[in-house]
Write a protein that holds these residues in place. Structure first.
Motif, PDB file in Angstrom:
ATOM      1  N   ALA A  85       0.835  -1.210   0.000  1.00 19.15           N
ATOM      2  CA  ALA A  85       0.000   0.000   0.000  1.00 19.15           C
ATOM      3  C   ALA A  85       0.865   1.254   0.000  1.00 19.15           C
ATOM      4  CB  ALA A  85      -0.936  -0.012   1.205  1.00 19.15           C
ATOM      5  N   ASP A  86       1.959   1.227   0.759  1.00 17.97           N
ATOM      6  CA  ASP A  86       2.889   2.368   0.782  1.00 17.97           C
ATOM      7  C   ASP A  86       3.501   2.590  -0.606  1.00 17.97           C
ATOM      8  OD1 ASP A  86       2.447   2.784   3.443  1.00 17.97           O
ATOM      9  OD2 ASP A  86       4.255   1.743   4.132  1.00 17.97           O
ATOM     10  N   ILE A  87       3.906   1.501  -1.260  1.00 18.71           N
ATOM     11  CA  ILE A  87       4.490   1.597  -2.601  1.00 18.71           C
ATOM     12  C   ILE A  87       3.484   2.211  -3.568  1.00 18.71           C
ATOM     13  CG2 ILE A  87       5.352   0.274  -4.573  1.00 18.71           C
ATOM     14  CD1 ILE A  87       6.388  -1.799  -2.515  1.00 18.71           C
ATOM     15  N   ILE A  88       2.238   1.723  -3.520  1.00 17.25           N
ATOM     16  CA  ILE A  88       1.191   2.216  -4.427  1.00 17.25           C
ATOM     17  C   ILE A  88       0.944   3.702  -4.189  1.00 17.25           C
ATOM     18  CG2 ILE A  88      -1.217   1.995  -5.132  1.00 17.25           C
ATOM     19  CD1 ILE A  88       0.594  -0.423  -5.828  1.00 17.25           C
ATOM     20  N   SER A  89       0.795   4.090  -2.931  1.00 17.88           N
ATOM     21  CA  SER A  89       0.513   5.482  -2.594  1.00 17.88           C
ATOM     22  C   SER A  89       1.627   6.406  -3.084  1.00 17.88           C
ATOM     23  CB  SER A  89       0.334   5.613  -1.075  1.00 17.88           C
ATOM     24  OG  SER A  89       0.155   6.955  -0.701  1.00 17.88           O
ATOM     25  N   HIS A  90       2.871   5.996  -2.858  1.00 18.34           N
ATOM     26  CA  HIS A  90       4.007   6.819  -3.276  1.00 18.34           C
ATOM     27  C   HIS A  90       4.105   6.867  -4.796  1.00 18.34           C
ATOM     28  CE1 HIS A  90       7.664   8.868  -1.797  1.00 18.34           C
ATOM     29  NE2 HIS A  90       8.148   8.543  -2.976  1.00 18.34           N
ATOM     30  N   ALA A  91       3.839   5.738  -5.438  1.00 13.48           N
ATOM     31  CA  ALA A  91       3.922   5.680  -6.897  1.00 13.48           C
ATOM     32  C   ALA A  91       2.906   6.605  -7.552  1.00 13.48           C
ATOM     33  CB  ALA A  91       3.712   4.242  -7.372  1.00 13.48           C
ATOM     34  N   VAL A  92       1.694   6.631  -7.020  1.00 14.98           N
ATOM     35  CA  VAL A  92       0.646   7.488  -7.586  1.00 14.98           C
ATOM     36  C   VAL A  92       1.033   8.955  -7.461  1.00 14.98           C
ATOM     37  CG1 VAL A  92      -1.740   8.258  -7.271  1.00 14.98           C
ATOM     38  CG2 VAL A  92      -1.209   5.814  -7.265  1.00 14.98           C
ATOM     39  N   LYS A  93       1.637   9.333  -6.331  1.00 22.64           N
ATOM     40  CA  LYS A  93       2.081  10.720  -6.147  1.00 22.64           C
ATOM     41  C   LYS A  93       3.170  11.094  -7.157  1.00 22.64           C
ATOM     42  CE  LYS A  93       1.001  10.824  -1.198  1.00 22.64           C
ATOM     43  NZ  LYS A  93       1.557  10.859   0.188  1.00 22.64           N
ATOM     44  N   MET A  94       3.940  10.086  -7.603  1.00 23.09           N
ATOM     45  CA  MET A  94       5.000  10.325  -8.584  1.00 23.09           C
ATOM     46  C   MET A  94       4.468  10.353 -10.011  1.00 23.09           C
ATOM     47  SD  MET A  94       7.944   7.831  -7.013  1.00 23.09           S
ATOM     48  CE  MET A  94       8.952   7.971  -8.494  1.00 23.09           C
ATOM     49  N   GLY A  95       3.179   9.997 -10.191  1.00 30.44           N
ATOM     50  CA  GLY A  95       2.597  10.031 -11.528  1.00 30.44           C
ATOM     51  C   GLY A  95       2.521   8.686 -12.218  1.00 30.44           C
ATOM     52  N   VAL A  96       2.829   7.595 -11.494  1.00 30.85           N
ATOM     53  CA  VAL A  96       2.719   6.261 -12.091  1.00 30.85           C
ATOM     54  C   VAL A  96       1.258   5.975 -12.443  1.00 30.85           C
ATOM     55  CG1 VAL A  96       2.883   3.783 -11.581  1.00 30.85           C
ATOM     56  CG2 VAL A  96       4.766   5.315 -10.993  1.00 30.85           C
TER      57      VAL A  96
END
Length: 345
Positions: free
Chosen positions: A41-52
């Motif tokens: 969940a942490d990976i997903i949340s951070h990735a979305v903020k980066m524009g993934v």
């Protein structure tokens, strides 16, 4: 680079319920490693903020993960539709009903539309389980995409087998089929990777497209590959970082060797890994790679080619400082590009 990265390939569990003969991940399945829901969940949340924008969930077999429902749900809650790369053999009524209520795409490997041929590579009884799973999804009105992938190897490398896959796709209402070469591994060498075989597959796929014009059919390895996507500088990369069940991060799905690990998600977040020294060194090697390959140093095409895909070169030749595929094809297309750019009077 953080502004270009649009995809992630996350292996949430190393364990699998099948023993496919050509599995690139086989050596990682001895011990069961798993990314827990909280870390994922942490990976997903951070990735979305980066524009993934694109996330593929793989394994092992992702449906062996005890928190797979929560992982799918958190990806949806972050506004994305994941692609689950699965053998589907574990699907039951409850899971098919759950998937039908979520936004999720599925990628299923089917090596033949003929049960006996398919089971040669994927295991006896696999074909029947996959057919049953697709039936369950249809029963619960699964409305998102199912993509079929066929890995071509010595025992299924023929035109009739390609047609059997496409007949299967049409019968079960599947619109997208990708063909790929089963690559050599430490324990698998029955590959179909010679240039003659590739040309045959290209011709078979083109012929099959005329028979099945409504299907989206592709054989990416039959196309000319150029430089590593990380060197192209386009707005969106057509590959994504690979994160293993142990948290190790690699530049893309095709890299597996420890020497190309660029970090671990338990030690640093995605942005720190992308901006870290290991990834910088990897990019520098990709930029300098052409100067270490004799063929490339003497070739005018190297300004855009860089010796082709480095990961494929590593897979095929066990050496990243080699050329991937044939230079002749890339040179031909390079000349055609020049002709089109500067028409002769």
């Amino acid at each position: 680079m953080r502004n270009y990265l649009k995809g992630l390939y996350i292996e949430i569990i190393s364990q699998c319920n099948e023993k496919c003969i050509y599995c690139y991940n086989e050596k990682n399945m001895t011990d069961c490693e798993m990314l827990p829901y909280g870390k994922t969940a942490d990976i997903i949340s951070h990735a979305v903020k980066m524009g993934v924008e694109n996330i593929a969930i793989s394994g092992g077999e992702p449906f062996l993960h005890p928190e797979i429902k929560e992982i799918i749900s958190i990806i949806n809650e972050n506004g994305l539709i994941p692609t689950i790369i699965t053998n589907l053999t574990l699907l039951d009524e409850k899971m098919s009903e759950f998937l039908s209520g979520k936004k999720v795409n599925l990628q299923l490997t089917l090596d033949s539309g003929i049960e006996e041929i398919h089971d040669l590579s994927r295991g006896k009884g696999t074909f029947g389980k996959q057919v049953k799973a697709i039936g369950l999804l249809k029963k619960h009105r699964f409305r998102h995409d199912i993509l079929l992938r066929c890995n071509i190897w010595e025992k299924n490398c023929c035109y009739e087998n390609i047609l059997s896959i496409l007949d299967f796709a049409r019968e079960y209402g599947i619109s997208t089929v990708n063909f790929a070469l089963a690559h050599r591994t430490d324990s698998f060498c029955l590959t179909a990777e010679s240039e003659r075989e590739k040309e045959d597959i290209i011709n078979w796929v083109e012929a099959a497209k005329k028979i099945h014009p409504k299907l989206d059919i592709d054989f990416p390895e039959g196309k000319v590959s150029w430089a590593c996507p990380f060197l192209v500088g386009e707005e969106h990369l057509d590959c994504g970082l690979r994160i293993t069940a142990a948290g190790n991060v690699y530049p893309c799905q095709m890299f597996d060797s420890e020497e190309f690990c660029i970090g671990n998600i338990y030690s640093n977040n995605l942005e720190e890994i992308i901006e870290g020294d290991p990834f910088r060194r990897f990019l520098e090697l990709m930029r300098l790679r052409k100067f270490f390959i004799q063929k490339c140093r003497e070739c005018v095409c190297q300004v855009i080619c860089y010796g082709g895909c480095p990961a494929k070169a590593l897979l095929d030749n066990k050496n990243i400082l080699t050329v991937e595929g044939t230079c002749e094809k890339r040179m031909y297309y390079y000349k055609e590009m020049l002709k089109n750019a500067v028409p002769l009077k």
